[in-house]
Motif scaffolding. Structure first.
Motif, mmCIF file in Angstrom:
data_model
loop_
_atom_site.group_PDB
_atom_site.id
_atom_site.type_symbol
_atom_site.label_atom_id
_atom_site.label_comp_id
_atom_site.label_asym_id
_atom_site.label_seq_id
_atom_site.Cartn_x
_atom_site.Cartn_y
_atom_site.Cartn_z
ATOM 1 N N CYS A 196 0.819 -1.212 0.000
ATOM 2 C CA CYS A 196 0.000 0.000 0.000
ATOM 3 C C CYS A 196 0.856 1.268 0.000
ATOM 4 O O CYS A 196 0.438 2.302 -0.527
ATOM 5 N N GLY A 197 2.062 1.198 0.563
ATOM 6 C CA GLY A 197 2.925 2.373 0.609
ATOM 7 C C GLY A 197 3.283 2.876 -0.779
ATOM 8 O O GLY A 197 3.464 4.072 -0.995
ATOM 9 N N ARG A 198 3.407 1.940 -1.745
ATOM 10 C CA ARG A 198 3.766 2.347 -3.104
ATOM 11 C C ARG A 198 2.557 2.494 -4.018
ATOM 12 O O ARG A 198 2.716 2.801 -5.200
ATOM 13 N N CYS A 199 1.367 2.260 -3.482
ATOM 14 C CA CYS A 199 0.180 2.272 -4.338
ATOM 15 C C CYS A 199 -0.210 3.695 -4.731
ATOM 16 O O CYS A 199 -0.348 4.566 -3.866
ATOM 17 N N PRO A 200 -0.389 3.936 -6.027
ATOM 18 C CA PRO A 200 -0.749 5.276 -6.492
ATOM 19 C C PRO A 200 -2.165 5.676 -6.091
ATOM 20 O O PRO A 200 -2.532 6.840 -6.224
ATOM 21 N N VAL A 212 -8.059 -2.322 6.807
ATOM 22 C CA VAL A 212 -8.656 -3.652 6.614
ATOM 23 C C VAL A 212 -8.308 -4.235 5.246
ATOM 24 O O VAL A 212 -8.992 -5.135 4.761
ATOM 25 N N GLN A 213 -7.228 -3.724 4.615
ATOM 26 C CA GLN A 213 -6.907 -4.200 3.259
ATOM 27 C C GLN A 213 -6.647 -5.706 3.220
ATOM 28 O O GLN A 213 -6.917 -6.352 2.215
ATOM 29 N N ASP A 214 -6.134 -6.271 4.351
ATOM 30 C CA ASP A 214 -5.876 -7.715 4.371
ATOM 31 C C ASP A 214 -7.174 -8.530 4.432
ATOM 32 O O ASP A 214 -7.157 -9.736 4.193
#
Length: 355
Positions: A196-200, A212-214
């Motif tokens: 998620c840290g690199r997600c645009p 809750v992405q997991d």
DNA sequence: TATTCGTGGGG
DNA sequence: TCCCCAAGAAT
């Protein structure tokens, strides 16, 4: 166009994966790649795709090939109905569409092996139509972006996700949009440990904000998989081995195997083999030494296969009672017959030990 | 609507 | 070793 989609397309312009079927203006190439990619990883597909296009460079080449040739080139990719349907569909395209794949999603869906996803993918990628295409990647990305709490594979979840995919679609750019969502899902918004840290799109993502992405997408409970014990006969006669062809549909349809079957309750392995050979071929076998034990996991069950060296009694002629066809083949001919993984292993071991 | 359909790689 | 599941479709 929403800022979310703008950010997505910007990211894709920088990070699109380079894949063999991308940027090729041939709808047939898009079609082949999409069918191969059904439930199958990109890295697995690449060598199969390249070999396929060498063997069957056009729809017409595919339509004219035999099913055995088609299955042989597909061998190892799994879900063999995809190959049988692709072959049949190619013949329909030649016979009913003048050799040109139709662009209309409804016409595409009339072809065997093309469902809602594949029709949308072909229409958008090969023909530039404004069609959504909901696959596993896009399902996961959208379920996280909009924190969909219905199970993604449930009817309600499917409805919402298809609706979202269509609402967000930027007119005129459906191909890039669909590819971008799939690349994002495959490289960053992965099933486990999403980056998620690199997600645009992280600042658009409801699941990320809630942490809750997991837990998205919500997956339905999976049934327990049964385990079967099966037997197979390596029957040798005068330097040839007996192989049989499976029924045209269903599991490993049209592929070849060493005959045998499922162990019944209370039965021992040799008895199982004698019964199966009698049912399938109408002859009795003498069961000899153990040839090998093989384990394999299919999608919805597992097997442990016990293969035995066998001989037919003098004068016995096997008949195709419960099999599509049977053949006595020399060792060197075995590689030419399409087989599933276990039987290919048996054939390979047979070749290695020289009979 | 729920099952059935392969195989290989990663955790 | 085991479980997860990957650009789904057909029935």
């Amino acid at each position: 166009m929403t800022s979310l989609v703008l950010d997505l397309l910007d990211w894709y312009a920088q990070h699109a994966r380079s894949l063999p079927w991308r940027g090729i203006p041939d709808p047939y190439a898009v079609w082949v790649s999409e069918v191969m990619l059904q439930q199958t990883r990109v890295e697995t597909v690449i060598p199969y795709y390249q070999r396929w296009m060498e063997h069957f460079p056009t729809v017409s080449d595919l339509a004219q090939a035999s099913q055995q040739q088609v299955l042989a080139v597909w061998e190892g990719l799994g879900y063999y109905s995809r190959a049988r349907n692709l072959h049949r569909a190619a013949q329909l395209v030649v016979g009913q569409h003048g050799g040109q794949l139709p662009s209309d999603p409804r016409a595409l869906r009339d072809l065997p092996g093309i469902g809602r996803y594949t029709a949308g993918a072909i229409a958008s990628l090969a023909f530039g139509l404004d069609e959504p295409a909901l696959d596993g990647n896009i399902r996961r990305v959208l379920a996280r972006l909009f924190n969909i709490t219905e199970p993604a594979r449930s009817p309600a979840g499917e409805r919402r996700l298809w609706e979202l995919a269509r609402q967000l679609l930027p007119p005129g750019r459906a191909g890039d949009y669909n590819e971008a969502l799939m690349d994002l899902g495959a490289t960053l918004c992965t099933p486990r440990n999403p980056d998620c840290g690199r997600c645009p799109l992280n600042h658009h993502c409801q699941a990320y904000h809630l942490g809750v992405q997991d837990e998205r997408p919500v997956v339905l409970a999976k049934p327990v998989v049964p385990h079967y014990t099966v037997t197979a006969a390596v029957i040798e006669r005068r330097g040839s081995f007996l192989i049989t062809q499976r029924p045209p549909d269903g599991l490993l349809g049209g592929l070849w195997e060493f005959p045998g079957g499922k162990l019944h309750p209370g039965e021992d392995l040799p008895a199982c083999l004698q019964r199966e050979i009698c049912e399938e071929l109408g002859v009795s076998v003498n069961v000899g030494d153990l040839f090998g034990i093989y384990r394999h996991a299919y999608t919805h069950f597992r097997v442990t296969l016990h293969a035995f060296c066998c001989h037919l009694s003098n004068g016995q002629q096997p008949q195709p009672v419960q099999v599509q066809d049977l053949r006595w083949v020399k060792l060197a001919e075995l590689p030419g017959f399409p087989m599933g993984k276990i039987d290919r292993q048996i054939a390979t071991h047979l070749l290695e030990r020289g009979g």
